[in-house]
Design a protein around this motif. Structure first.
Motif, PDB file in Angstrom:
ATOM      1  N   ILE A 112       0.722  -1.259  -0.031  1.00  0.00           N
ATOM      2  CA  ILE A 112       0.073   0.011   0.009  1.00  0.00           C
ATOM      3  C   ILE A 112       1.082   1.304   0.006  1.00  0.00           C
ATOM      4  CG2 ILE A 112      -1.749   1.270   1.423  1.00  0.00           C
ATOM      5  CD1 ILE A 112      -2.874  -1.468   2.031  1.00  0.00           C
ATOM      6  N   THR A 113       2.123   1.316   0.754  1.00  0.00           N
ATOM      7  CA  THR A 113       2.705   2.378   0.780  1.00  0.00           C
ATOM      8  C   THR A 113       3.540   2.518  -0.559  1.00  0.00           C
ATOM      9  OG1 THR A 113       3.184   1.959   3.377  1.00  0.00           O
ATOM     10  CG2 THR A 113       4.928   3.251   2.144  1.00  0.00           C
ATOM     11  N   ASN A 114       4.011   1.667  -1.046  1.00  0.00           N
ATOM     12  CA  ASN A 114       4.691   1.720  -2.344  1.00  0.00           C
ATOM     13  C   ASN A 114       3.652   2.033  -3.704  1.00  0.00           C
ATOM     14  OD1 ASN A 114       7.300   0.958  -1.331  1.00  0.00           O
ATOM     15  ND2 ASN A 114       6.921  -1.374  -1.680  1.00  0.00           N
ATOM     16  N   VAL A 115       2.627   1.705  -3.293  1.00  0.00           N
ATOM     17  CA  VAL A 115       1.441   2.084  -4.530  1.00  0.00           C
ATOM     18  C   VAL A 115       1.302   3.580  -4.430  1.00  0.00           C
ATOM     19  CG1 VAL A 115      -0.918   1.749  -5.364  1.00  0.00           C
ATOM     20  CG2 VAL A 115       0.612  -0.127  -4.895  1.00  0.00           C
ATOM     21  N   SER A 116       1.238   3.889  -3.042  1.00  0.00           N
ATOM     22  CA  SER A 116       0.683   5.187  -2.787  1.00  0.00           C
ATOM     23  C   SER A 116       2.126   6.438  -3.253  1.00  0.00           C
ATOM     24  CB  SER A 116       0.708   5.564  -1.166  1.00  0.00           C
ATOM     25  OG  SER A 116       0.455   6.859  -1.086  1.00  0.00           O
ATOM     26  N   LYS A 117       3.142   5.740  -3.059  1.00  0.00           N
ATOM     27  CA  LYS A 117       4.475   6.544  -3.509  1.00  0.00           C
ATOM     28  C   LYS A 117       4.379   6.593  -5.103  1.00  0.00           C
ATOM     29  CE  LYS A 117       7.591   5.563   0.391  1.00  0.00           C
ATOM     30  NZ  LYS A 117       8.658   4.882   0.597  1.00  0.00           N
ATOM     31  N   LEU A 118       3.927   5.363  -5.629  1.00  0.00           N
ATOM     32  CA  LEU A 118       4.097   5.322  -7.247  1.00  0.00           C
ATOM     33  C   LEU A 118       2.946   6.225  -7.722  1.00  0.00           C
ATOM     34  CD1 LEU A 118       4.774   3.935  -9.816  1.00  0.00           C
ATOM     35  CD2 LEU A 118       3.107   2.325  -9.192  1.00  0.00           C
ATOM     36  N   ASN A 119       1.809   6.304  -7.166  1.00  0.00           N
ATOM     37  CA  ASN A 119       0.711   7.313  -7.598  1.00  0.00           C
ATOM     38  C   ASN A 119       1.260   8.847  -7.609  1.00  0.00           C
ATOM     39  OD1 ASN A 119      -1.185   5.675  -8.464  1.00  0.00           O
ATOM     40  ND2 ASN A 119      -2.421   5.515  -6.465  1.00  0.00           N
ATOM     41  N   ARG A 120       1.954   9.035  -6.367  1.00  0.00           N
ATOM     42  CA  ARG A 120       2.498  10.351  -6.355  1.00  0.00           C
ATOM     43  C   ARG A 120       3.497  10.700  -7.466  1.00  0.00           C
ATOM     44  NH1 ARG A 120       2.564   9.548  -0.487  1.00  0.00           N
ATOM     45  NH2 ARG A 120       4.668   8.951  -0.755  1.00  0.00           N
ATOM     46  N   ASN A 121       4.241   9.845  -7.410  1.00  0.00           N
ATOM     47  CA  ASN A 121       5.372  10.033  -8.402  1.00  0.00           C
ATOM     48  C   ASN A 121       4.872  10.024 -10.003  1.00  0.00           C
ATOM     49  OD1 ASN A 121       7.431  10.406  -6.673  1.00  0.00           O
ATOM     50  ND2 ASN A 121       7.949   8.149  -6.715  1.00  0.00           N
ATOM     51  N   LEU A 122       3.916   9.328 -10.227  1.00  0.00           N
ATOM     52  CA  LEU A 122       3.438   9.275 -11.543  1.00  0.00           C
ATOM     53  C   LEU A 122       2.506  10.371 -11.886  1.00  0.00           C
ATOM     54  CD1 LEU A 122       1.960   5.583 -11.960  1.00  0.00           C
ATOM     55  CD2 LEU A 122       3.739   6.710 -13.294  1.00  0.00           C
ATOM     56  N   ASN A 123       1.866  11.102 -10.994  1.00  0.00           N
ATOM     57  CA  ASN A 123       1.166  12.486 -10.915  1.00  0.00           C
ATOM     58  C   ASN A 123       2.430  13.496 -11.291  1.00  0.00           C
ATOM     59  OD1 ASN A 123      -1.211  11.586 -10.481  1.00  0.00           O
ATOM     60  ND2 ASN A 123      -1.317  11.997  -8.335  1.00  0.00           N
ATOM     61  N   VAL A 124       3.436  13.478 -10.514  1.00  0.00           N
ATOM     62  CA  VAL A 124       4.615  14.463 -10.899  1.00  0.00           C
ATOM     63  C   VAL A 124       4.928  14.242 -12.275  1.00  0.00           C
ATOM     64  CG1 VAL A 124       6.820  14.898 -10.339  1.00  0.00           C
ATOM     65  CG2 VAL A 124       5.361  14.517  -8.648  1.00  0.00           C
ATOM     66  N   ILE A 125       5.150  13.048 -12.812  1.00  0.00           N
ATOM     67  CA  ILE A 125       5.638  12.773 -14.124  1.00  0.00           C
ATOM     68  C   ILE A 125       4.623  13.283 -15.057  1.00  0.00           C
ATOM     69  CG2 ILE A 125       6.004  11.031 -15.965  1.00  0.00           C
ATOM     70  CD1 ILE A 125       7.463   9.383 -13.609  1.00  0.00           C
ATOM     71  N   ASN A 126       3.354  13.038 -14.919  1.00  0.00           N
ATOM     72  CA  ASN A 126       2.236  13.721 -15.802  1.00  0.00           C
ATOM     73  C   ASN A 126       2.284  15.238 -15.952  1.00  0.00           C
ATOM     74  OD1 ASN A 126       1.043  11.137 -16.609  1.00  0.00           O
ATOM     75  ND2 ASN A 126      -0.377  10.955 -14.964  1.00  0.00           N
ATOM     76  N   ASP A 127       2.519  15.815 -14.680  1.00  0.00           N
ATOM     77  CA  ASP A 127       2.583  17.228 -14.591  1.00  0.00           C
ATOM     78  C   ASP A 127       3.889  17.612 -15.548  1.00  0.00           C
ATOM     79  OD1 ASP A 127       0.553  17.585 -12.948  1.00  0.00           O
ATOM     80  OD2 ASP A 127       1.638  17.664 -11.367  1.00  0.00           O
ATOM     81  N   LYS A 128       4.945  17.004 -15.440  1.00  0.00           N
ATOM     82  CA  LYS A 128       6.249  17.307 -16.297  1.00  0.00           C
ATOM     83  C   LYS A 128       6.020  17.017 -17.852  1.00  0.00           C
ATOM     84  CE  LYS A 128       9.290  16.939 -12.642  1.00  0.00           C
ATOM     85  NZ  LYS A 128       9.702  18.418 -12.339  1.00  0.00           N
ATOM     86  N   ILE A 129       5.295  16.114 -17.994  1.00  0.00           N
ATOM     87  CA  ILE A 129       4.913  15.810 -19.487  1.00  0.00           C
ATOM     88  C   ILE A 129       4.029  16.847 -20.077  1.00  0.00           C
ATOM     89  CG2 ILE A 129       3.657  14.157 -21.218  1.00  0.00           C
ATOM     90  CD1 ILE A 129       4.973  11.819 -19.365  1.00  0.00           C
ATOM     91  N   GLU A 130       2.973  17.258 -19.363  1.00  0.00           N
ATOM     92  CA  GLU A 130       1.848  18.165 -19.649  1.00  0.00           C
ATOM     93  C   GLU A 130       2.857  19.689 -19.913  1.00  0.00           C
ATOM     94  OE1 GLU A 130      -1.390  19.334 -17.046  1.00  0.00           O
ATOM     95  OE2 GLU A 130      -1.707  17.193 -17.068  1.00  0.00           O
ATOM     96  N   ASN A 131       3.914  19.822 -19.308  1.00  0.00           N
ATOM     97  CA  ASN A 131       4.646  21.204 -19.446  1.00  0.00           C
ATOM     98  C   ASN A 131       5.540  20.774 -20.797  1.00  0.00           C
ATOM     99  OD1 ASN A 131       3.793  22.406 -17.105  1.00  0.00           O
ATOM    100  ND2 ASN A 131       5.420  21.667 -15.804  1.00  0.00           N
ATOM    101  N   VAL A 132       6.119  19.636 -20.897  1.00  0.00           N
ATOM    102  CA  VAL A 132       6.803  19.654 -22.062  1.00  0.00           C
ATOM    103  C   VAL A 132       5.910  19.471 -23.483  1.00  0.00           C
ATOM    104  CG1 VAL A 132       8.050  17.813 -23.468  1.00  0.00           C
ATOM    105  CG2 VAL A 132       8.461  18.095 -21.038  1.00  0.00           C
ATOM    106  N   ASN A 133       4.835  19.093 -23.366  1.00  0.00           N
ATOM    107  CA  ASN A 133       3.793  19.110 -24.403  1.00  0.00           C
ATOM    108  C   ASN A 133       3.265  20.547 -24.678  1.00  0.00           C
ATOM    109  OD1 ASN A 133       3.697  16.263 -24.879  1.00  0.00           O
ATOM    110  ND2 ASN A 133       1.906  15.947 -23.477  1.00  0.00           N
TER     111      ASN A 133
END
Length: 67
Positions: A17-38
């Protein structure tokens, strides 16, 4: 009678559960960065189209002047 593996299973479940939570946070950060690149890519693409139109216009103008 208590399940001898229950504590171990609970610890493993907590880690998952802890690792999935961390993964979700990091994926949100990556998605934000991809939006900026786009967005940046879209701006570059628009500038490229403007430059191409300008170049074509200059070519036409120069061609008309040589006639």
């Amino acid at each position: 009678m208590e399940n001898p593996h229950e504590e171990q299973q609970n610890k493993i479940l907590h880690r998952i559960i802890t690792n999935v939570s961390k993964l979700n946070r990091n994926l949100n950060v990556i998605n934000d960065k991809i939006e900026n690149v786009n967005k940046d890519n879209k701006n570059a693409e628009q500038m490229s189209h403007m430059w191409l139109a300008y170049t074509n216009s200059v070519k036409i103008h120069l061609h008309d002047q040589t006639k």
